[in-house]
Design a protein around this motif. Structure first.
Motif, short mmCIF file in Angstrom:
data_model
loop_
_atom_site.label_atom_id
_atom_site.label_comp_id
_atom_site.label_asym_id
_atom_site.label_seq_id
_atom_site.Cartn_x
_atom_site.Cartn_y
_atom_site.Cartn_z
N SER A 132 -31.79 -9.99 9.97
CA SER A 132 -31.78 -9.29 11.45
C SER A 132 -30.82 -9.67 12.13
CB SER A 132 -33.11 -9.58 12.12
OG SER A 132 -34.23 -9.61 11.09
N ALA A 133 -30.26 -10.78 12.14
CA ALA A 133 -29.10 -11.28 12.68
C ALA A 133 -27.80 -10.55 12.65
CB ALA A 133 -28.69 -12.69 12.74
N GLY A 134 -27.68 -10.30 11.38
CA GLY A 134 -26.48 -9.26 10.79
C GLY A 134 -26.75 -7.94 11.20
N VAL A 135 -27.88 -7.26 11.07
CA VAL A 135 -28.09 -5.90 11.37
C VAL A 135 -27.85 -5.84 12.97
CG1 VAL A 135 -30.04 -4.21 11.77
CG2 VAL A 135 -29.93 -5.66 9.72
N PHE A 136 -28.17 -6.86 13.71
CA PHE A 136 -27.76 -6.77 15.07
C PHE A 136 -26.33 -6.22 15.56
CE2 PHE A 136 -25.92 -9.06 19.02
CZ PHE A 136 -26.75 -8.57 19.88
N PHE A 137 -25.57 -6.93 14.59
CA PHE A 137 -24.02 -6.72 14.73
C PHE A 137 -23.85 -5.53 14.17
CE2 PHE A 137 -24.13 -11.28 15.42
CZ PHE A 137 -23.22 -11.40 16.73
N LEU A 138 -24.39 -5.08 13.01
CA LEU A 138 -24.12 -3.76 12.51
C LEU A 138 -24.51 -2.51 13.38
CD1 LEU A 138 -25.70 -4.18 8.75
CD2 LEU A 138 -23.24 -4.22 9.57
N ASN A 139 -25.36 -2.74 14.09
CA ASN A 139 -25.88 -1.71 14.91
C ASN A 139 -24.80 -1.52 16.31
OD1 ASN A 139 -27.95 -0.81 13.92
ND2 ASN A 139 -29.50 -2.38 14.78
N ARG A 140 -23.86 -2.51 16.25
CA ARG A 140 -23.06 -2.75 17.41
C ARG A 140 -21.64 -2.37 16.78
NH1 ARG A 140 -27.41 -4.84 18.72
NH2 ARG A 140 -28.14 -4.83 20.76
N GLY A 141 -21.45 -1.87 15.77
CA GLY A 141 -20.17 -1.58 15.13
C GLY A 141 -19.44 -2.51 14.33
N TYR A 142 -20.16 -3.66 13.86
CA TYR A 142 -19.44 -4.46 12.89
C TYR A 142 -18.97 -3.95 11.56
CZ TYR A 142 -18.75 -8.29 9.27
OH TYR A 142 -18.24 -9.00 8.18
N THR A 143 -17.51 -4.29 11.36
CA THR A 143 -17.04 -3.70 10.06
C THR A 143 -15.82 -4.76 9.67
OG1 THR A 143 -15.83 -2.04 9.04
CG2 THR A 143 -15.54 -2.30 11.32
N LEU A 144 -15.67 -4.72 8.45
CA LEU A 144 -14.37 -5.52 7.73
C LEU A 144 -13.56 -4.44 7.43
CD1 LEU A 144 -16.16 -8.24 5.72
CD2 LEU A 144 -15.05 -8.49 7.93
N LYS A 145 -13.46 -3.31 8.11
CA LYS A 145 -12.39 -2.20 7.63
C LYS A 145 -12.63 -1.73 6.33
CE LYS A 145 -10.76 -3.60 11.76
NZ LYS A 145 -11.58 -4.51 11.95
N ARG A 146 -11.67 -0.66 5.95
CA ARG A 146 -11.73 0.22 4.78
C ARG A 146 -11.20 -0.44 3.64
NH1 ARG A 146 -7.34 4.72 4.17
NH2 ARG A 146 -8.01 4.16 2.01
N THR A 147 -11.53 -0.15 2.28
CA THR A 147 -11.12 -0.62 1.16
C THR A 147 -10.08 0.31 0.73
OG1 THR A 147 -12.90 0.56 -0.08
CG2 THR A 147 -13.08 -1.66 0.35
N TYR A 148 -8.91 0.24 -0.22
CA TYR A 148 -7.81 0.98 -0.54
C TYR A 148 -8.05 0.99 -2.15
CZ TYR A 148 -6.15 0.12 3.97
OH TYR A 148 -6.10 -0.05 5.35
N LYS A 149 -7.84 2.05 -2.56
CA LYS A 149 -7.54 2.28 -3.90
C LYS A 149 -6.63 1.24 -4.55
CE LYS A 149 -7.10 5.76 -7.78
NZ LYS A 149 -8.51 5.33 -8.35
N LEU A 150 -6.69 0.62 -5.79
CA LEU A 150 -5.90 -0.25 -6.17
C LEU A 150 -5.45 0.18 -7.63
CD1 LEU A 150 -7.22 -3.73 -5.25
CD2 LEU A 150 -5.30 -2.55 -4.10
N PRO A 151 -4.37 -0.25 -8.34
CA PRO A 151 -4.15 -0.22 -9.84
C PRO A 151 -5.30 -0.58 -10.58
CG PRO A 151 -2.13 -1.33 -8.74
CD PRO A 151 -3.38 -1.22 -7.59
N ARG A 152 -5.57 0.39 -11.58
CA ARG A 152 -6.84 0.11 -12.35
C ARG A 152 -6.97 -1.35 -13.11
NH1 ARG A 152 -10.37 3.63 -14.39
NH2 ARG A 152 -11.30 3.40 -16.47
#
Length: 362
Positions: free
Chosen positions: A135-155
């Protein structure tokens, strides 16, 4: 696939996994520990000599099977996708402290369910803490928490961890002198099913978890955010099937697979506050990571290097916990462990706050 069919598939997978977890105890795993991602990563760290706690040293084939099972089915279904680069060092730190929380409680979310299915009422304090942490984590998710996007890497990047798991399997079977094995009869690391049984169980669970996206954290998170119970049904099915299987095993064997109460529970302590806080830390950290330890293993098998970094953080956290006296025992939590959990809660709160604020600025 319709939502009803998805729910049926998840429930069926949960039933199978719960039965497998109970049978692994029958075949030799520690009581109420047919599967425990945190415990098994801790044992594996000990087997590799990353910590010197002799009672918990054994390369667990279940972990190898989980990752390889996910890897094999992801390849076969064209779902293998090498990607990463989403705040890897932050994920390492989160994984580290999730493990500290798990070893305070003496189990991951998966084992928490299995402990309840075995009658261990101490795990209920952990469950409440886990839900509050999510629930504490959801509190931050609802306020925009993110660890940014992932990127495609060599297989090739996505193949690294599965290849390492194959190497660990070779080391386990070959048993060279530099690999450590617990030997004391009462040591958790000395209690294990045969390698073939453990590996086969891990492969099955890895395949089922990959196909159904099973995640204890995701189940509770989705229930809080969207009132969607799909993923949660899988773990309810694990709880019920493991409970029934434990009762059957108790009635037809001389063993005790179900022991209702607080006292005398295997590899557990009765300190309710620190059971709560340990799983609060684990739940909070797992929401910020995007999945529980089981889910991180499955994602790493699919080629997600961010999850692989998280798994490494979990392993280092386990080694650190036993090298510095942070892990609990049947006698209860240690002072060092209590301090580490409080530090972990503070660090994870700071991570959540900073990443939420950064997201708002963009």
């Amino acid at each position: 696939m319709s939502l009803q069919n998805e729910k049926f598939t998840i429930i069926l997978a949960g039933i199978i996994i719960g039965i497998i977890a109970s049978l692994l105890v029958f075949f030799g795993n520690p009581a109420n520990m047919g599967f425990c991602i945190a415990c098994f990563l801790r044992d594996t760290a000990g087997g590799l000599g990353l910590h010197s706690a002799a009672p918990v040293q054994y390369i667990r084939p279940e972990i190898i099977g989980l990752i390889l099972g996910s890897f094999i089915v992801a390849l076969s279904k064209n779902e293998f996708n090498a990607k990463g680069g989403s705040s890897p060092l932050t994920r390492f730190i989160l994984g580290f402290f999730v493990m500290i929380g798990c070893l305070m409680f003496l189990g991951c979310p998966f084992r928490m369910i299995l402990r309840i299915a075995g009658g261990d009422l101490n795990a209920l304090f952990g469950l409440v803490g886990f839900i509050v942490g999510i629930s504490a984590g959801v509190f931050f998710l609802n306020r925009g928490y993110t660890l940014k996007r992932t990127y495609k890497l060599p297989r090739l990047e996505g193949f690294v961890l599965p290849v390492i798991e194959v190497a660990l399997l070779v080391l386990l079977i070959a048993a060279p002198a530099f690999i450590h094995f617990s030997t004391a009869d009462n040591a958790p690391g000395a209690k294990h099913a045969a390698i073939a049984i453990s590996l086969g169980a891990g492969l099955i669970v890895g395949i089922l978890a990959q196909r159904t996206r099973l995640c204890m954290v995701g189940g509770i998170r989705d229930m809080i955010l969207f009132r969607e119970n799909k993923l949660l049904l899988g773990f309810i099915a694990i709880l019920i099937s493991a409970f029934v299987c434990n009762l059957i095993l108790t009635s037809v064997t001389a063993g005790t697979y179900f022991n209702f109460g607080f006292a005398g529970q295997p590899i557990a302590h009765t300190d309710g506050l620190w059971n709560f806080l340990g799983m609060f830390l684990a739940g909070f950290g797992c929401v910020l990571l995007g999945g529980c330890p089981l889910r991180q293993l499955v994602l790493s098998g699919e080629g997600n290097t961010d999850s692989a970094i998280t798994v490494i953080g979990l392993i280092i956290g386990a080694a650190f916990a036993h090298n510095f006296g942070l892990a609990s025992s049947g006698d209860g939590p240690t002072l060092n462990g209590k301090i580490a959990v409080i530090i972990g809660i503070i660090v994870i709160t700071v991570i959540a706050f900073v990443n939420t604020m950064q997201a708002k600025k963009q």
